[in-house]
Scaffold this motif. Sequence first.
Motif, mmCIF file in Angstrom:
data_model
loop_
_atom_site.group_PDB
_atom_site.id
_atom_site.type_symbol
_atom_site.label_atom_id
_atom_site.label_comp_id
_atom_site.label_asym_id
_atom_site.label_seq_id
_atom_site.Cartn_x
_atom_site.Cartn_y
_atom_site.Cartn_z
ATOM 1 N N LEU A 25 85.730 56.485 19.912
ATOM 2 C CA LEU A 25 84.279 56.429 20.079
ATOM 3 C C LEU A 25 83.793 57.592 20.938
ATOM 4 O O LEU A 25 84.487 58.024 21.874
ATOM 5 C CB LEU A 25 83.851 55.104 20.722
ATOM 6 C CG LEU A 25 83.581 53.923 19.772
ATOM 7 C CD1 LEU A 25 84.852 53.519 19.051
ATOM 8 C CD2 LEU A 25 82.980 52.755 20.532
ATOM 9 N N GLN A 56 78.397 56.478 21.721
ATOM 10 C CA GLN A 56 78.754 55.190 21.119
ATOM 11 C C GLN A 56 79.266 54.202 22.171
ATOM 12 O O GLN A 56 78.974 53.008 22.112
ATOM 13 C CB GLN A 56 79.799 55.408 20.024
ATOM 14 C CG GLN A 56 79.273 56.122 18.794
ATOM 15 C CD GLN A 56 80.379 56.520 17.835
ATOM 16 O OE1 GLN A 56 81.492 56.864 18.256
ATOM 17 N NE2 GLN A 56 80.080 56.469 16.536
ATOM 18 N N SER A 105 71.756 49.381 21.417
ATOM 19 C CA SER A 105 71.530 50.491 20.479
ATOM 20 C C SER A 105 70.188 51.179 20.684
ATOM 21 O O SER A 105 69.913 52.208 20.048
ATOM 22 C CB SER A 105 71.608 49.960 19.040
ATOM 23 O OG SER A 105 70.641 48.947 18.835
#
Length: 474
Positions: A150, A154, A162
């Motif tokens: 990642l 992320q 998010s």
Amino acid sequence: MPEPYVSIPETITVHLGAPSSNAQNVTVPFADYIKNVASSEIYPTWPEQAIRANVYAQMSYVLNRVFTEWYRAQGYDFDITNSTRYDQSFVPGRDIFENISTIVDDMIGTYLTRGDSVEPLFAQYCNGTTVTCPGGLSQWGTVPLAEQGLSAEQILQSFYGSDINFVTGAPLSPNLGGSFPGVTLRLGDFSEDVRTIQTRLNRISTNFPNIPKIYPTDGVFNADTERAVRAFQRQFNLTEDGLVGPATWYRIAFIYNNVKRLSELNSEGLTLSEISRQYPERLTEGMSGPGVQLLQYFLAIVGEFYDALPRWQAEQIDGIFGPQTREAVAAYQRLVGLPITGVVDRETWYALLSTYQSVLLAQPEQEWLEEFIGLPETFLVKGMRGEAVRKAQQLINIIARGYAEVPAVTVDGIFGDATESSVSVIQSLLGLPTTGAIGPLTWEGMADLAETVLAGSQSARGQYPGYPVGEEAT
């Protein structure tokens, strides 16, 4: 990526202990502070993306402390502590890991925001082993995520959600020693600092309904603003004088931070429209309000006497700093030999004010108005007293002789309901917003109307002048 609306301070002052402890303060460059914190809290052997994720969180955390003036708003003289119970780990004089130093240098000017908010996210985090923080970032927890491939972005989204944004390229700026503008704000002032106070008091009043709302939030310190300031001072046991000095300024900042939860992960957030103070001494493209209107007024008057400057129409003096205003500022700077930036800093402002005043003195046909023109630096609003109000009332009474719809007022130097009402009528005659406050355009318009009335009332020998003989003429 979102545009940066927050500047990175050149230095940061760290209190070496708990907030209320009698400990030493040290001031260090911002980059050196982050390198120290990162070297104290994480390990150089971690994957690079894990290190970057942690540096993002560390920078966003401290920038939130600086942006909200969390400690300075409580009367402290520092930006953050090195107590891990409250803030981040900072160890004076410690060695800095080389790879962490390189990563921090690459990431300076980055921070996190959430959704449509523009303030740095209060990126709460903990080590994830001896201490856990639900909703925050686990420092050790970043390592397996990085090992899975990642990216830093992320990894952060997996902890914070998010809807977080990654801001880059925030500019470096000198420390201003706190946001207080340096002068006490009072009735009649106008500035972005006044608008900051109005905006904050309106939000605070949602939680404390005894504080009246201020409308409009236009940067003019009017009677409504003074009433709200006094109500705030009563609510929080401050001296009830209606003035915004350092104690009231920072108390407003502290209460505002709390009701907006700006130093919490679930912050209510600040929208761009609420950010009215980044550089209080500068006017730049995109800004609006009375300060910009006054700038345009100066440029319009000066432009009538210098061919190198553009001409203005009355409707263009709208209080919005657009491309035309920027070009006019640049033309003025070119004329007087200042750096051509199109931005109004203090040097440009005072040079323009001096030029404006020189232009007025060079107009002999307006000598009779010298005692009336020349006060645009102060807005006159209801509740004010003094000679400037008296002069405005004299102008109102001159205008009232020629315009029956304008009520005459008592010339007592007190800006009360009657004066406000007459000013509103005059503004209607001039095609201006009927605010009842006397700003630069209203002042100039009143002077022009008065001049017209006086010129029209000049009488030949033995002719009736049109108003009772002996009535005050000035």
